[in-house]
Design a protein around this motif. Sequence first.
Motif, PDB file in Angstrom:
ATOM      1  N   GLU A 209       0.818  -1.210   0.000  1.00 15.96           N
ATOM      2  CA  GLU A 209       0.000   0.000   0.000  1.00 15.96           C
ATOM      3  C   GLU A 209       0.855   1.264   0.000  1.00 15.96           C
ATOM      4  OE1 GLU A 209      -2.474  -0.530   3.417  1.00 15.96           O
ATOM      5  OE2 GLU A 209      -3.459  -2.289   2.573  1.00 15.96           O
ATOM      6  N   VAL A 210       2.008   1.203   0.651  1.00 16.32           N
ATOM      7  CA  VAL A 210       2.929   2.349   0.743  1.00 16.32           C
ATOM      8  C   VAL A 210       4.335   1.821   0.544  1.00 16.32           C
ATOM      9  CG1 VAL A 210       3.850   4.156   2.259  1.00 16.32           C
ATOM     10  CG2 VAL A 210       1.419   3.553   2.381  1.00 16.32           C
ATOM     11  N   VAL A 211       5.140   2.542  -0.248  1.00 20.24           N
ATOM     12  CA  VAL A 211       6.545   2.177  -0.435  1.00 20.24           C
ATOM     13  C   VAL A 211       7.389   3.395  -0.078  1.00 20.24           C
ATOM     14  CG1 VAL A 211       8.322   1.438  -2.057  1.00 20.24           C
ATOM     15  CG2 VAL A 211       5.998   0.525  -2.259  1.00 20.24           C
ATOM     16  N   THR A 212       8.347   3.202   0.820  1.00 21.06           N
ATOM     17  CA  THR A 212       9.232   4.281   1.258  1.00 21.06           C
ATOM     18  C   THR A 212      10.647   3.986   0.812  1.00 21.06           C
ATOM     19  OG1 THR A 212       7.854   4.668   3.206  1.00 21.06           O
ATOM     20  CG2 THR A 212      10.082   5.573   3.261  1.00 21.06           C
ATOM     21  N   ARG A 213      11.302   5.004   0.291  1.00 20.69           N
ATOM     22  CA  ARG A 213      12.705   4.905  -0.132  1.00 20.69           C
ATOM     23  C   ARG A 213      13.507   5.874   0.718  1.00 20.69           C
ATOM     24  NH1 ARG A 213      17.195   3.913  -0.708  1.00 20.69           N
ATOM     25  NH2 ARG A 213      18.444   4.103  -2.568  1.00 20.69           N
ATOM     26  N   TYR A 214      14.490   5.337   1.423  1.00 17.74           N
ATOM     27  CA  TYR A 214      15.360   6.161   2.255  1.00 17.74           C
ATOM     28  C   TYR A 214      16.590   6.558   1.460  1.00 17.74           C
ATOM     29  CZ  TYR A 214      12.519   4.823   6.184  1.00 17.74           C
ATOM     30  OH  TYR A 214      11.463   4.641   7.026  1.00 17.74           O
ATOM     31  N   GLY A 215      17.051   7.774   1.658  1.00 22.94           N
ATOM     32  CA  GLY A 215      18.274   8.244   1.021  1.00 22.94           C
ATOM     33  C   GLY A 215      18.015   9.426   0.117  1.00 22.94           C
ATOM     34  N   TYR A 216      18.707  10.485   0.352  1.00 24.42           N
ATOM     35  CA  TYR A 216      18.498  11.728  -0.374  1.00 24.42           C
ATOM     36  C   TYR A 216      18.916  11.653  -1.836  1.00 24.42           C
ATOM     37  CZ  TYR A 216      23.494  12.231   0.297  1.00 24.42           C
ATOM     38  OH  TYR A 216      24.841  12.013   0.282  1.00 24.42           O
ATOM     39  N   GLU A 217      19.735  10.686  -2.201  1.00 28.81           N
ATOM     40  CA  GLU A 217      20.264  10.640  -3.561  1.00 28.81           C
ATOM     41  C   GLU A 217      19.307   9.997  -4.562  1.00 28.81           C
ATOM     42  OE1 GLU A 217      21.503   6.822  -1.651  1.00 28.81           O
ATOM     43  OE2 GLU A 217      21.407   8.885  -1.014  1.00 28.81           O
ATOM     44  N   HIS A 218      18.144   9.566  -4.134  1.00 30.63           N
ATOM     45  CA  HIS A 218      17.211   8.898  -5.032  1.00 30.63           C
ATOM     46  C   HIS A 218      15.920   9.700  -5.135  1.00 30.63           C
ATOM     47  CE1 HIS A 218      19.829   5.496  -5.328  1.00 30.63           C
ATOM     48  NE2 HIS A 218      19.958   5.526  -4.015  1.00 30.63           N
ATOM     49  N   PRO A 219      15.630  10.214  -6.330  1.00 33.30           N
ATOM     50  CA  PRO A 219      14.441  11.061  -6.497  1.00 33.30           C
ATOM     51  C   PRO A 219      13.142  10.294  -6.310  1.00 33.30           C
ATOM     52  CG  PRO A 219      15.544  10.703  -8.601  1.00 33.30           C
ATOM     53  CD  PRO A 219      16.381  10.046  -7.539  1.00 33.30           C
ATOM     54  N   LEU A 220      12.178  10.977  -5.770  1.00 35.97           N
ATOM     55  CA  LEU A 220      10.865  10.408  -5.503  1.00 35.97           C
ATOM     56  C   LEU A 220      10.157  10.004  -6.793  1.00 35.97           C
ATOM     57  CD1 LEU A 220       8.684   9.771  -3.436  1.00 35.97           C
ATOM     58  CD2 LEU A 220       8.012  12.155  -3.496  1.00 35.97           C
ATOM     59  N   GLY A 221      10.314  10.804  -7.836  1.00 39.11           N
ATOM     60  CA  GLY A 221       9.656  10.492  -9.103  1.00 39.11           C
ATOM     61  C   GLY A 221      10.070   9.140  -9.660  1.00 39.11           C
TER      62      GLY A 221
END
Length: 182
Positions: A126-138
């Motif tokens: 239902e929700v996917v979270t990506r940690y780390g500033y170097e990876h864009p949300l788009g």
Amino acid sequence: RTFERGFLARATLRMNRGEIPSGFDDPAWATVHTLTIAGYEYANDVLARPSLQHLRRIKGLYTNQILALPERSAVEALDLQINHSVEVEKDLAQSRSFPNLRAPGVDGVFERIEPILGGPLGRRLEVVTRYGYEHPLGALGRLVERLSLSNVREVRTVGYLHAYDGSWRFALRRDRQGRFTE
């Protein structure tokens, strides 16, 4: 620490080297549903305690530590750091150890997320979270769309997995057409 209805509900464990305190065997720990772990050497020993079998969210583990955990049918959210454990990634993708996982958070090489999301696990998220500033949300939103994970209603990016006292967060939610634009 966070209390709900007078009982400990969320906690952060900061563990140093040495023996695990005997207090984890106390049944009072059974009220904890969210646990963040800082200090990895004894994480599996702590999580194996019967008093912590009802956790719904675990944060701060490395993928190789997940293999040693007992099956966690109650866990709905799991934040982990990928660290060269293809065996765990395959297990997560096949959804064996965490049959009710709905909201994973992943920190690690972006390319290694796709095999995890592309298996049976991805179809129920239902929700996917990506940690780390170097990876864009788009990029995460496009990956979820490309894999046709229609149940995922939100993708998030958060500054750091191990920022226990807070970090920046961004989220994209699906619009009425099912695209991540909000």
